[in-house]
Write an enzyme that holds these catalytic residues in place. Sequence first.
Site, short mmCIF file in Angstrom:
data_model
loop_
_atom_site.label_atom_id
_atom_site.label_comp_id
_atom_site.label_asym_id
_atom_site.label_seq_id
_atom_site.Cartn_x
_atom_site.Cartn_y
_atom_site.Cartn_z
N SER A 65 -10.82 -0.77 -1.63
CA SER A 65 -9.59 -0.52 -0.92
C SER A 65 -9.90 -0.93 0.46
O SER A 65 -8.99 -1.45 1.44
CB SER A 65 -8.92 0.72 -0.71
OG SER A 65 -8.35 0.91 -2.04
N HIS A 86 -4.30 6.12 3.63
CA HIS A 86 -4.55 4.87 3.07
C HIS A 86 -4.16 3.71 3.36
O HIS A 86 -4.72 2.63 3.79
CB HIS A 86 -4.44 4.94 1.41
CG HIS A 86 -5.51 3.98 0.67
ND1 HIS A 86 -4.95 2.70 0.54
CD2 HIS A 86 -6.50 4.10 0.13
CE1 HIS A 86 -5.72 2.12 -0.34
NE2 HIS A 86 -6.65 2.83 -0.59
N ASP A 88 0.85 -1.09 -0.24
CA ASP A 88 0.14 -0.08 -0.04
C ASP A 88 0.76 1.19 0.13
O ASP A 88 1.94 1.03 -0.65
CB ASP A 88 -1.02 -0.17 1.08
CG ASP A 88 -2.31 0.68 0.96
OD1 ASP A 88 -2.21 1.93 0.81
OD2 ASP A 88 -3.16 0.09 0.83
#
Length: 1338
Positions: A498, A200, A145
């Site tokens: 995600s 994220h 990620d």
Amino acid sequence: MEKLPANSFCLLSCVLVLFLSSVSAVTDDPQDKQVYIVYMGSLPSGKEYTPMSHHVSILQEITGESSIEDRLVRSYKRSFNGFAARLSQPERERMAEMEGVVSVFRSKKLQLQTTASWDFMGLKEGNKTKRNPAVESDTIIGVLDIGIWPESESFSDKGFGPPPKKWKGVCSGGKNFTCNNKLIGARDYTGEGTRDLDGHGSHTSSIAAGNAVAGASFFGIGNGTARGGVPAARIAAYKVCNSTDCTDDAILSAFDDAIADGVDLISISIGGEEALSYEEDTTAIGAFHAMAKGILTVNSAGNSGPSPTTVSSVAPWILTVAASTTNREFLTKVVIQNGKTLSGRSVNAFDLQGKNYPLVFAIRQVKGNNIFVSRYSFGSDVAVATIINDRTNFATISPHPLSAISPDDFDFLVSYVNSTKSPQGTVLKTEAVFYQKAPKVASFSSRGPNTIAVDLLKPDITAPGVEILAAFSPLGSPSEDKERDQRHVKYSVLSGTSMSCPHVTGVAAYIKTFHPDWSPAVIQSAIMTTAWSMNASDTGVASTEFAYGAGHVDPIAALNPGLVYELDKADHITFLCGLNYTSKTLKLITGEAVTCTGNTLPRNLNYPSMSAKLSKTNSSFTISFNRTVTNVGTPTSTYKSQVVLNHGTKLSVKVSPDVLFMKSVNEKQSFTVTVSGDNIDPNLPSSASLICSIDGRLVRSYKRSFNGFAARLSEPEREKIAEMEGVVSVFRSKKLQIQTTASWDFMGLKEGKNTKRNLAVESDTIIGLIDTGIWPESESFSDKGFGPPPKKWKGVCSGGKNFTCNNKLIGARDYTREGTRDLDGHGSHTSSIAAGNAVAGASFFGIGNGTARGGVPAARIAAYKVCTSTECGSEAVLSAFDDAIADGVDFISISIGGGGAPRRYEEDTTAIGAFHAMAKGILTVNSAGNSGPKPTSVGSVAPWILTVGASTTNREFLTKVVIQNGKTLSGRSVNAFDLQGKNYPLVFQGSEAKGKILVSVYSFSSDVAVATITKDYKNYATISSRPLSALSPDDFDFLVSYVNSTKSTQGTVLKTEADFNQKAPKVASFSSRGPNTIAVDLLKPDITAPGVEILAAYSPLGSPTEDIDQRHVKYSVLSGTSMSCPHVTGVAAYIKTFHPDWSPAVIQSAIMTTAWSMNASDTGVASTEFAYGAGHVDPIAALNPGLVYELDKADHITFLCGLNYTSKTLKLITGEAVTCTGNTLPRNLNYPSMSAKLSKTNSSFTISFNRTVTNVGTPTSTYKSQVVLNHGTKLSVKVSPDVLFMKSVNEKQSFTVTVSGDNIDPNLPSSASLIWSDGTHNVRSPIVVYTDVPNDSI
């Protein structure tokens, strides 16, 4: 929405074991508003009074809001007066001062909420979910990620040991980046360092394996416990993205490292805009090599939906995840000045304090003091707030106050603004709502079909991916407007595939902790075949299997899939051959020589779903799928196939063979599915589900001393077996004389004609059960032989979907929005104890076998569901009382309590409801609580409630441990597993337990060992999901010594047996104790009754254990004051069938004064009257008590005067003028027990109790008093007069009891019993005096 090309698709998704569960949760209201109950006493008698209008006007006055629909939660208006509303603290204070208001108090929940997604899937927090901590802690998840924020609490290593020995990775996170024993590895492929500068990566990592962090929220929104699926797992972070892009070379490098580093699973929430050929797809390449090393890769499907063919992750060796909703959504309400409220979507942390501002539509009018109604999709940085048209259908974070309302609401608002002079309104802070219908696939989630392998269904599964709260980077902007949003947060809300991807990674890791030897394909199969079935939520291809694959992930069901579809590297190579990959290319990919032979069809890959693209439309077709399943469930099992057609499909689907007979674990069997049809819709897939389920026909197998079996057969099947070679005979199983389930027999209320009954009146008796609902199909609630409901019944059957009442279960109401069906088991259990039918042959897998029955089997039941599986709302309890009183019940049984310190009566919803029930002639019976043996823990303390402690019966469930030296140790448990007497090695904790019997000091069983032997911490039997026996401390210490001192020790654990030699009754340790902290001169509990190891009806949807337990039962064994309470309800109802004119207080008196005397079973306060009150209930003696202590509403009002309640307050409660005069002593309430707290210790005292008894026995009778001193007491007790001469029935006579003494023990009550006897009746009352709250050291 795009249409599919002119091609047709036929899909068949295989589902082997199907489970459906739901979780309900709650959250605090916006603007610091909580739900408060405003109690206003009795309803005014005037016909002109309308409660609802009054409640609305009060709320409008206090809040200053004309529209209060989002404030008013409930209105109590049928039997008493009040309402529940959302109020701020200042509003609560103003409300409490209003004329006509008795009290205002917060609605209490019994359990706290958590952040929603894992709860929604059934993976509960803490002990509510079975875990294998040792293996979980050895599990490593590699997250590819944008990096990670190592200082986040979600990645703290508090409580973690060193990294697993298999870990070969490094911590190369860059400057000022430190790994720990939770975050064990970090690599960077961007040149920025592994620190997450965006948020994220921290978000996805914490969803998969973050620690449980309490109090996580986005500025108070979504407040709860943020946690991952496997909080004990380790994380390795691989940073392949910066804030602008992710490069293929970096991704492939990360796969390369992660595989070599020793991760167990790889989670990658990254994808392209379209699917690529496998050899050009770096994620597919990396995942193929991971698969070859036994590592499962989980990948997001993409965010390009709802257009077809947008799914970008399409390799069969990848588990591809779509995104769907949970039952929680974030709503931001817009309140306009005309009173209308519009619910919009956003995550708005700004609080305008409910202040109204001008609404403007034209952009030129936007100023700093108005709200902009904008057709654009972004907020204004000039206006106070912005209201936009919702184009995403999910909530996003804005840097300024914003709400996105639906198109219809937006058009209405624009019209309102343009047509109204000086329109005003406000935007509220976001609130979480848990009533959303879910799951539903998100519009952004990428859809199939698969454009690379057209016969492979993708995505595979869906999981929560909408509005997910998880860890974040303080350096990242919580909104997309990074320049204007300078807020820094530790937790934030994001949506996307995600977010769904790491949810499934967490589930896969959770499965692997219980099945560490399962391959990636087996784990993937388990997840897909046990998924929740999804129905079309809309029309068109976007709402089919191309959206959600096999369905929605179910973590608990996936642990035990029964059958799995296995795949290995060779199978995938064959699949690639079928896609025309050359042997040369495949050799390069696999590193080994490959020869592609024959015409291999990709659709015959042994995949858990089946899909085929047809070559022509509007023509007939026949295609087949070949599959092989492996048995990972019950060794001897029969699976039958069932085909369910979906979406109005008209396919013909045949399965051959249609029955699979499995004889052992890991056995494989093959089958073929043939699908045919014609003229299928070219724009929609035609689909079906193949379900294979175990046929539970084998009852028993006789294999130790002779040969045979018992099975459920039809008559033709019986005849066929009788003719088979090797069969001697086939005959029907008969029932022999069996024991009766024990508690009612123990109390003397025998089955059938052995007990006198008044059936006509009993059948006219209605018991209202306030609980978790009821299972209406249970035999315990069958209406066979019942006539219509009593004419007095005014209730309804409002049980929800597929819920039907009958002439036994005559009413149902739901206050949880789940429907009245019992999803837990508790409500069915308590209902059947009180008034269940007599059901022969009831048992828990043969344990406790007998006739399960209630105290009044002919009575009727009304179920009031106020609890979900997680909590009971006090406002719901009050609503249930409100309805039950008006419905016409005769008794209310409520096995619910607060669990903490008792509340004052005006803030105790059970006390409030029960007071009004008493005033209408209805007795309320309530459980004392399960917080014992600590003193002052009793939660139900009102004198108009009959409060029940829990005690044992003469039956106990024993599970014997037999060790090889011949010694037998008797332990406690309800163990339904039969080891056939086979001996296994005994090992102490810390040793390898697989295939052995584990001797453990911990209180839970091992899922690796054959059986577990623990130390008994409870002193009563509980059900275990695996073979277990809990030994006494002495026997456990002996066994540990034996195991440690003996070479090659062996033993076995037997199946539980019932023993009827237990000395009883004895109060259970868990049963809450007095003294009463609200009315210190009132003894509580009142009585004790059977509440230990009680067999009664259950819900097949409830787990029989607190563990992961897939067994489904109709009857189960529970312990608690929840079980003792309905026993006393049943006794009270039994009494009323013979004395229908007796008041609640007379029935309570009869029960208390005829109770069995209890002796101290131990030392300390926990073994005194504070444990058992008047003693143990005696149903037969209570029919004829001789004398009773009567009480009415006026007596209770006088009692409340003595507790310093004002005349004004009491008028509101009672609905009549009240004058409190003189110094009324609460201890002089005409109660069947007598208790007083002394003001001083170590000094002499003299106190008196005034009482009046009513003769309900022999008309002419003489009662003499006798005083029996208890517990070595040295009190002086005098009764005046000491003889009562009764001349008629209902005659009343008064007396005074004077108690004196000195230097009494400050840590124990001093007690005695007063017995009035006429030679036939013995009317016994306990007398208790004490000084201070007893010491906790008991």
